[in-house]
Design an enzyme around this catalytic site. Structure first.
Site, PDB file in Angstrom:
ATOM      1  CB  SER A  71      32.937  26.277  68.241  1.00 24.63           C
ATOM      2  OG  SER A  71      33.613  26.131  69.456  1.00 24.63           O
TER       3      SER A  71
HETATM    4  N1  SAH Z   1      34.013  28.931  71.999  1.00 24.68           N
HETATM    5  C1  SAH Z   1      35.378  29.061  71.576  1.00 24.68           C
HETATM    6  C2  SAH Z   1      36.035  27.710  71.572  1.00 24.68           C
HETATM    7  C3  SAH Z   1      37.491  27.787  71.757  1.00 24.68           C
HETATM    8  S1  SAH Z   1      38.305  26.223  71.852  1.00 24.68           S
HETATM    9  C4  SAH Z   1      35.394  29.656  70.168  1.00 24.68           C
HETATM   10  O1  SAH Z   1      34.466  29.397  69.412  1.00 24.68           O
HETATM   11  O2  SAH Z   1      36.349  30.350  69.816  1.00 24.68           O
HETATM   12  C5  SAH Z   1      38.266  25.902  73.576  1.00 24.68           C
HETATM   13  C6  SAH Z   1      38.937  26.882  74.477  1.00 24.68           C
HETATM   14  O3  SAH Z   1      38.931  26.344  75.804  1.00 24.68           O
HETATM   15  C7  SAH Z   1      40.411  27.148  74.156  1.00 24.68           C
HETATM   16  O4  SAH Z   1      40.599  28.525  73.990  1.00 24.68           O
HETATM   17  C8  SAH Z   1      41.153  26.618  75.371  1.00 24.68           C
HETATM   18  O5  SAH Z   1      42.315  27.359  75.701  1.00 24.68           O
HETATM   19  C9  SAH Z   1      40.107  26.735  76.452  1.00 24.68           C
HETATM   20  N2  SAH Z   1      40.345  25.875  77.607  1.00 24.68           N
HETATM   21  C10 SAH Z   1      40.791  24.611  77.628  1.00 24.68           C
HETATM   22  N3  SAH Z   1      40.878  24.151  78.891  1.00 24.68           N
HETATM   23  C11 SAH Z   1      40.465  25.166  79.699  1.00 24.68           C
HETATM   24  C12 SAH Z   1      40.318  25.326  81.109  1.00 24.68           C
HETATM   25  N4  SAH Z   1      40.609  24.347  81.959  1.00 24.68           N
HETATM   26  N5  SAH Z   1      39.863  26.499  81.576  1.00 24.68           N
HETATM   27  C13 SAH Z   1      39.543  27.519  80.740  1.00 24.68           C
HETATM   28  N6  SAH Z   1      39.661  27.437  79.394  1.00 24.68           N
HETATM   29  C14 SAH Z   1      40.113  26.279  78.883  1.00 24.68           C
END
Ligand code: SAH
Length: 221
Positions: A71
């Site tokens: 993010s």
């Molecule tokens: N805060 C993280 C954002 C990653 S993007 C950062 O800054 O790196 C969002 C993440 O949510 C991804 O890694 C994706 O795999 C995860 N995600 C999507 N759907 C999900 C679910 N149902 N349960 C758990 N994680 C999920």
């Protein structure tokens, strides 16, 4: 295969870069001192593939593989600040560990972080980075975040870092009374919402338009 740079994680250069990033976020409206301090002290470059490490202290989202993104620092700071607005939460549930960068910030703002990720390889990589940072108040689970983490509930604060088509009911149920959920809600673009539990009812506030990868329901990778 992506390579990461664990060994150069605590150099003065990254410390200085973190401080400059925190200053920039302050000029963009982030005011919570603890959040700014956590940003200043977190080596964001270790959470990125080596080829993108030179962009680590830019205020932008970047790809981390598997179609996912780390993010934007502004949004990481903003959501963290919203979680703290009613006082310091004792525990925080995070849905969507991704790179682990947001997790590293949260770990500096509370006693205990619980983080759920559905893509195993990202979770594995995030774990390595958080260990390299010497953060040990984090528990991780490979699972579907729509279900939250019932056995560790209730939570003072819950943060969802992926766009949810609707608000997952399990997350509402896993909040303490007075606790808050910060979640982007919508399909292509989302509205960042704060949901506060008031007994059996829930107050909803809208913050701003945001853009996240989707919160995927169901099966694991
Ligand atoms: N805060 C993280 C954002 C990653 S993007 C950062 O800054 O790196 C969002 C993440 O949510 C991804 O890694 C994706 O795999 C995860 N995600 C999507 N759907 C999900 C679910 N149902 N349960 C758990 N994680 C999920």
């Amino acid at each position: 295969m992506m390579t990461y740079t664990h060994n150069s994680r605590t150099g003065n250069k990254s410390k200085r870069s973190g401080e400059l990033l925190a200053q920039k976020l302050q000029t963009e409206g982030i005011s919570n001192a603890q959040v700014l301090q956590a940003i200043a002290h977190s080596p964001r470059h270790i959470f990125l593939p080596e080829i993108l490490a030179h962009k680590a202290y830019d205020n932008t989202a970047l790809p981390i593989g598997q179609g996912q993104t780390i993010s934007q620092p502004y949004i990481v700071a903003k959501m963290s600040e919203l979680l703290l607005a009613n006082g310091r939460p004792k525990n925080i549930l995070e849905i969507g560990t991704g790179s682990g960068y947001q997790t590293s910030i949260l770990a500096q703002l509370t006693d205990k972080v619980f983080s759920v990720e559905r893509i195993k390889s990202l979770q594995f990589q995030a774990k390595r980075c958080l260990r390299a940072m010497d953060l040990h108040n984090i528990s991780m689970k490979h699972g579907d975040g729509w279900q939250g983490w019932a056995s560790k509930a209730p939570f003072d604060a819950i943060i969802v870092t992926a766009g949810a088509a609707s608000i997952p009911k399990a997350l509402l149920e896993q909040l303490v009374d007075g606790g808050r959920l910060v979640i982007p809600v919508g399909e292509q673009t989302q509205i960042l919402k704060i949901i506060t539990r008031e007994g059996e009812s829930y107050d909803e506030q809208q913050v701003e338009a945001v853009r996240f990868v989707p919160l995927v329901p169901g099966e694991l990778l």
